[in-house]
Design a protein around this motif. Structure first.
Motif, PDB file in Angstrom:
ATOM      1  N   CYS A 130      15.996  55.513  24.891  1.00  0.00           N
ATOM      2  CA  CYS A 130      16.424  56.147  26.141  1.00  0.00           C
ATOM      3  C   CYS A 130      17.884  55.798  26.409  1.00  0.00           C
ATOM      4  O   CYS A 130      18.409  54.814  25.879  1.00  0.00           O
ATOM      5  CB  CYS A 130      15.594  55.651  27.327  1.00  0.00           C
ATOM      6  N   TYR A 131      18.506  56.596  27.252  1.00  0.00           N
ATOM      7  CA  TYR A 131      19.849  56.242  27.712  1.00  0.00           C
ATOM      8  C   TYR A 131      20.042  56.714  29.142  1.00  0.00           C
ATOM      9  O   TYR A 131      19.393  57.667  29.600  1.00  0.00           O
ATOM     10  CB  TYR A 131      20.937  56.828  26.802  1.00  0.00           C
ATOM     11  N   VAL A 132      20.932  56.033  29.828  1.00  0.00           N
ATOM     12  CA  VAL A 132      21.407  56.469  31.142  1.00  0.00           C
ATOM     13  C   VAL A 132      22.920  56.297  31.138  1.00  0.00           C
ATOM     14  O   VAL A 132      23.473  55.508  30.355  1.00  0.00           O
ATOM     15  CB  VAL A 132      20.790  55.654  32.307  1.00  0.00           C
ATOM     16  N   VAL A 133      23.584  57.043  31.984  1.00  0.00           N
ATOM     17  CA  VAL A 133      25.030  56.911  32.154  1.00  0.00           C
ATOM     18  C   VAL A 133      25.281  56.459  33.585  1.00  0.00           C
ATOM     19  O   VAL A 133      24.974  57.181  34.532  1.00  0.00           O
ATOM     20  CB  VAL A 133      25.767  58.230  31.866  1.00  0.00           C
ATOM     21  N   THR A 134      25.789  55.250  33.727  1.00  0.00           N
ATOM     22  CA  THR A 134      26.108  54.725  35.054  1.00  0.00           C
ATOM     23  C   THR A 134      27.575  55.007  35.364  1.00  0.00           C
ATOM     24  O   THR A 134      28.292  55.596  34.551  1.00  0.00           O
ATOM     25  CB  THR A 134      25.854  53.211  35.118  1.00  0.00           C
ATOM     26  N   GLU A 135      28.023  54.586  36.516  1.00  0.00           N
ATOM     27  CA  GLU A 135      29.423  54.777  36.878  1.00  0.00           C
ATOM     28  C   GLU A 135      30.356  54.047  35.919  1.00  0.00           C
ATOM     29  O   GLU A 135      31.523  54.398  35.791  1.00  0.00           O
ATOM     30  CB  GLU A 135      29.675  54.277  38.312  1.00  0.00           C
ATOM     31  N   ARG A 136      29.808  53.077  35.248  1.00  0.00           N
ATOM     32  CA  ARG A 136      30.649  52.226  34.406  1.00  0.00           C
ATOM     33  C   ARG A 136      30.390  52.361  32.913  1.00  0.00           C
ATOM     34  O   ARG A 136      31.310  52.271  32.104  1.00  0.00           O
ATOM     35  CB  ARG A 136      30.420  50.776  34.818  1.00  0.00           C
ATOM     36  N   SER A 137      29.127  52.589  32.512  1.00  0.00           N
ATOM     37  CA  SER A 137      28.773  52.479  31.096  1.00  0.00           C
ATOM     38  C   SER A 137      27.731  53.494  30.665  1.00  0.00           C
ATOM     39  O   SER A 137      26.970  54.028  31.481  1.00  0.00           O
ATOM     40  CB  SER A 137      28.223  51.078  30.794  1.00  0.00           C
ATOM     41  N   ILE A 138      27.716  53.730  29.347  1.00  0.00           N
ATOM     42  CA  ILE A 138      26.598  54.407  28.692  1.00  0.00           C
ATOM     43  C   ILE A 138      25.648  53.292  28.253  1.00  0.00           C
ATOM     44  O   ILE A 138      26.032  52.389  27.498  1.00  0.00           O
ATOM     45  CB  ILE A 138      27.067  55.198  27.462  1.00  0.00           C
ATOM     46  N   VAL A 139      24.418  53.323  28.748  1.00  0.00           N
ATOM     47  CA  VAL A 139      23.453  52.256  28.475  1.00  0.00           C
ATOM     48  C   VAL A 139      22.312  52.830  27.651  1.00  0.00           C
ATOM     49  O   VAL A 139      21.601  53.728  28.102  1.00  0.00           O
ATOM     50  CB  VAL A 139      22.906  51.645  29.783  1.00  0.00           C
ATOM     51  N   VAL A 140      22.154  52.332  26.423  1.00  0.00           N
ATOM     52  CA  VAL A 140      21.122  52.809  25.495  1.00  0.00           C
ATOM     53  C   VAL A 140      20.117  51.691  25.291  1.00  0.00           C
ATOM     54  O   VAL A 140      20.492  50.560  24.959  1.00  0.00           O
ATOM     55  CB  VAL A 140      21.735  53.218  24.141  1.00  0.00           C
ATOM     56  N   GLY A 141      18.821  52.000  25.485  1.00  0.00           N
ATOM     57  CA  GLY A 141      17.795  50.975  25.396  1.00  0.00           C
ATOM     58  C   GLY A 141      16.712  51.290  24.393  1.00  0.00           C
ATOM     59  O   GLY A 141      16.490  52.457  24.039  1.00  0.00           O
ATOM     60  N   TRP A 142      16.021  50.261  23.945  1.00  0.00           N
ATOM     61  CA  TRP A 142      14.893  50.415  23.022  1.00  0.00           C
ATOM     62  C   TRP A 142      13.789  51.252  23.665  1.00  0.00           C
ATOM     63  O   TRP A 142      13.111  52.018  23.004  1.00  0.00           O
ATOM     64  CB  TRP A 142      14.368  49.031  22.658  1.00  0.00           C
ATOM     65  N   ASN A 143      13.656  51.110  24.967  1.00  0.00           N
ATOM     66  CA  ASN A 143      12.671  51.876  25.731  1.00  0.00           C
ATOM     67  C   ASN A 143      13.066  51.796  27.211  1.00  0.00           C
ATOM     68  O   ASN A 143      14.019  51.091  27.570  1.00  0.00           O
ATOM     69  CB  ASN A 143      11.246  51.348  25.501  1.00  0.00           C
ATOM     70  N   PRO A 144      12.368  52.522  28.104  1.00  0.00           N
ATOM     71  CA  PRO A 144      12.728  52.474  29.528  1.00  0.00           C
ATOM     72  C   PRO A 144      12.702  51.068  30.119  1.00  0.00           C
ATOM     73  O   PRO A 144      13.539  50.722  30.966  1.00  0.00           O
ATOM     74  CB  PRO A 144      11.680  53.375  30.187  1.00  0.00           C
ATOM     75  N   THR A 145      11.743  50.235  29.681  1.00  0.00           N
ATOM     76  CA  THR A 145      11.667  48.867  30.188  1.00  0.00           C
ATOM     77  C   THR A 145      12.938  48.095  29.894  1.00  0.00           C
ATOM     78  O   THR A 145      13.425  47.313  30.724  1.00  0.00           O
ATOM     79  CB  THR A 145      10.456  48.141  29.566  1.00  0.00           C
ATOM     80  N   SER A 146      13.487  48.307  28.706  1.00  0.00           N
ATOM     81  CA  SER A 146      14.720  47.612  28.316  1.00  0.00           C
ATOM     82  C   SER A 146      15.855  47.935  29.274  1.00  0.00           C
ATOM     83  O   SER A 146      16.586  47.045  29.732  1.00  0.00           O
ATOM     84  CB  SER A 146      15.118  48.021  26.888  1.00  0.00           C
ATOM     85  N   ILE A 147      16.012  49.215  29.596  1.00  0.00           N
ATOM     86  CA  ILE A 147      17.101  49.624  30.497  1.00  0.00           C
ATOM     87  C   ILE A 147      16.874  49.081  31.898  1.00  0.00           C
ATOM     88  O   ILE A 147      17.808  48.617  32.569  1.00  0.00           O
ATOM     89  CB  ILE A 147      17.243  51.153  30.502  1.00  0.00           C
ATOM     90  N   ALA A 148      15.619  49.125  32.371  1.00  0.00           N
ATOM     91  CA  ALA A 148      15.313  48.604  33.705  1.00  0.00           C
ATOM     92  C   ALA A 148      15.663  47.116  33.800  1.00  0.00           C
ATOM     93  O   ALA A 148      16.232  46.653  34.800  1.00  0.00           O
ATOM     94  CB  ALA A 148      13.841  48.834  34.032  1.00  0.00           C
ATOM     95  N   LEU A 149      15.358  46.345  32.753  1.00  0.00           N
ATOM     96  CA  LEU A 149      15.704  44.924  32.739  1.00  0.00           C
ATOM     97  C   LEU A 149      17.217  44.739  32.733  1.00  0.00           C
ATOM     98  O   LEU A 149      17.761  43.902  33.461  1.00  0.00           O
ATOM     99  CB  LEU A 149      15.108  44.260  31.499  1.00  0.00           C
ATOM    100  N   ALA A 150      17.899  45.526  31.914  1.00  0.00           N
ATOM    101  CA  ALA A 150      19.346  45.381  31.771  1.00  0.00           C
ATOM    102  C   ALA A 150      20.097  45.715  33.047  1.00  0.00           C
ATOM    103  O   ALA A 150      21.152  45.139  33.332  1.00  0.00           O
ATOM    104  CB  ALA A 150      19.847  46.258  30.627  1.00  0.00           C
ATOM    105  N   LEU A 151      19.555  46.649  33.820  1.00  0.00           N
ATOM    106  CA  LEU A 151      20.206  47.045  35.064  1.00  0.00           C
ATOM    107  C   LEU A 151      19.652  46.303  36.273  1.00  0.00           C
ATOM    108  O   LEU A 151      20.013  46.598  37.416  1.00  0.00           O
ATOM    109  CB  LEU A 151      20.074  48.562  35.262  1.00  0.00           C
ATOM    110  N   GLY A 152      18.776  45.327  36.023  1.00  0.00           N
ATOM    111  CA  GLY A 152      18.246  44.508  37.106  1.00  0.00           C
ATOM    112  C   GLY A 152      17.375  45.261  38.076  1.00  0.00           C
ATOM    113  O   GLY A 152      17.323  44.925  39.263  1.00  0.00           O
ATOM    114  N   ARG A 153      16.658  46.263  37.571  1.00  0.00           N
ATOM    115  CA  ARG A 153      15.829  47.103  38.448  1.00  0.00           C
ATOM    116  C   ARG A 153      14.384  47.121  37.971  1.00  0.00           C
ATOM    117  O   ARG A 153      13.750  48.164  37.906  1.00  0.00           O
ATOM    118  CB  ARG A 153      16.387  48.530  38.469  1.00  0.00           C
ATOM    119  N   THR A 154      13.846  45.972  37.612  1.00  0.00           N
ATOM    120  CA  THR A 154      12.461  45.893  37.171  1.00  0.00           C
ATOM    121  C   THR A 154      11.593  45.294  38.261  1.00  0.00           C
ATOM    122  O   THR A 154      12.049  44.434  39.029  1.00  0.00           O
ATOM    123  CB  THR A 154      12.332  45.063  35.884  1.00  0.00           C
ATOM    124  N   ALA A 155      10.345  45.714  38.323  1.00  0.00           N
ATOM    125  CA  ALA A 155       9.425  45.206  39.338  1.00  0.00           C
ATOM    126  C   ALA A 155       8.862  43.841  38.952  1.00  0.00           C
ATOM    127  O   ALA A 155       8.336  43.118  39.800  1.00  0.00           O
ATOM    128  CB  ALA A 155       8.277  46.197  39.541  1.00  0.00           C
TER     129      ALA A 155
END
Length: 408
Positions: free
Chosen positions: A305-330
């Motif tokens: 998966c990937y998302v594009v934030t105001e600052r970076s292109i963030v590519v993760g192994w899966n959605p959980t990876s990106i949520a952890l990296a962006l500090g938005r995990t439950a």
């Protein structure tokens, strides 16, 4: 369905040994733009050190029974028994295995004066020279709290110095400009690196036009030409999740403008879908519009998966990876605070978090935990590689918290 072929103990041991081999390769084979220094270093590979100072660390690896590290530690301890100083020596044509096998007491071999002079009061000094002329040399010092520091310099041959051009090595060397604050969360991170190379990020220059890599993955697309990328890259690997076999991992590339980065990623995805039988889907990830490939199940837990934030292109192994990296995990973090990368960048490995990582893999893979690891001796590993006037300088720090006490 994927079936693990190794237990947690095997994986942890292999990971530790591979990490040691990476450091050894850096110390013996790293080359960069520049010219060799004027010091008349001896031919071949040399390591000269204080037996008592280094014995606690090297002897600790003897517990890795039936592994290269364990066998080396056992041979080393036997060879240097009764020595004040020890010497490891091999010719330039010999490899690392030969060097590790040639250990004697220093009083049985004439040590070149330049090594003695360069060592000073350090615990050890080393000098590695390849047949091509590339040289690496440095010192190992030990702080009162038992932390180890390796300061090394890498000098290429005249041929390597004149070759120029981009290389994968260049992406690992920090430029003069600070890397800037981290874009990814440090909570629960086991490995965290952030680098701003002197030449920026130009991945396309590493791939030949029309090559198989270019045709298969479109690595010379607008995205990788460097114009859209701001110059810093970042990677993080997090503690394994309790319901996943593969630890979450993320790559972040700083961009210059968000709309341009979004357009470039969309074009890149379209190119992949035109080449491969895969399809993307849109989904919300950590409050961002994300793009994922749910039908690409080649490896455990893999949903790129990937998302594009105001600052970076963030590519993760899966959605959980990106949520952890962006500090938005439950899921609450196990390690909420601790040492982090500063704005200068570099590589930080949280060795003290490896036992927890291994315990989680053990539960997933039903394996046995290893008896020892680097985590039993040090808390963190820091690596910083920087361009120097005529070479590359590398600092490796194995940090030990006060709670562990000083080395005996």
């Amino acid at each position: 369905m994927y079936t693990p072929s190794a237990n947690a103990s095997d994986l942890a041991t292999r990971a530790t040994l591979r990490g040691l081999l990476v450091l050894a390769c850096l110390l013996s084979a790293f080359a960069c733009d520049g010219r060799p220094g004027a010091v008349a270093w001896p031919d071949g590979h040399w390591v000269v050190g204080d037996r008592a100072a280094l014995s606690p660390v090297i002897s600790g690896f003897a517990e890795f029974e039936s592994t290269p590290a364990g066998r080396f530690a056992a041979r080393w301890s036997e060879a240097v028994e009764g020595c004040d100083d020890f010497v490891m020596r091999a010719s330039a044509e010999d490899g690392l295995e030969t060097l590790l096998g040639n250990v004697v007491c220093a009083d049985s071999l004439e040590v070149p004066h330049v090594l003695t002079e360069h060592r000073g009061d350090a615990a050890a000094v080393f000098s590695f020279a390849s047949t091509g002329g590339t040289r690496s040399h440095g010192r190992v010092t030990i702080a009162p709290d038992g932390s180890h520091q390796i300061d090394a310099r890498f000098e290429p041959s005249h041929d390597a110095a004149g070759a120029g051009g981009s290389s994968l090595h260049s992406l690992l060397v920090q430029g003069d400009e600070a890397a800037g604050p981290a874009a990814l969360s440090s909570e629960d991170a086991v490995i965290h690196a952030r680098i701003r190379p002197a030449g920026g990020i130009d991945l396309a220059s590493l791939v030949s036009q029309g090559s198989q890599a270019d045709q298969m993955f479109n690595l010379r697309s607008e995205l990788f030409m460097g114009a859209l990328l701001k110059g810093a890259w970042e990677v993080a690997l997090y503690l394994p999740r309790h319901d996943q076999v593969t630890p979450p991992m993320v790559l972040s590339l700083d961009h210059t403008i968000r709309v341009g980065a979004e357009r470039a990623m969309q074009t890149f995805v379209s190119g992949l879908e035109a080449t491969w039988p895969i399809h993307h889907s849109e989904q919300d990830i950590a409050g961002h519009a994300g793009t994922c490939f749910h039908d690409l199940k080649l490896l455990p837990d893999l949903v790129p998966c990937y998302v594009v934030t105001e600052r970076s292109i963030v590519v993760g192994w899966n959605p959980t990876s990106i949520a952890l990296a962006l500090g938005r995990t439950a899921t609450p973090a196990t390690y909420v605070s601790g040492p982090v990368l500063d704005e200068q960048g570099g590589l930080l490995v949280h060795l003290d978090r490896l036992p927890e990582a291994d315990a989680r893999l053990q539960r997933q893979l039903h394996g046995a935990r290893p008896a020892t690891s680097l985590a039993s001796q040090f808390d963190r590993l820091r690596v910083d590689a920087r361009s120097a006037s005529d070479s590359v300088s590398l600092r490796i720090e194995l940090e030990r918290d006060a709670r562990l006490g000083a080395t005996p």
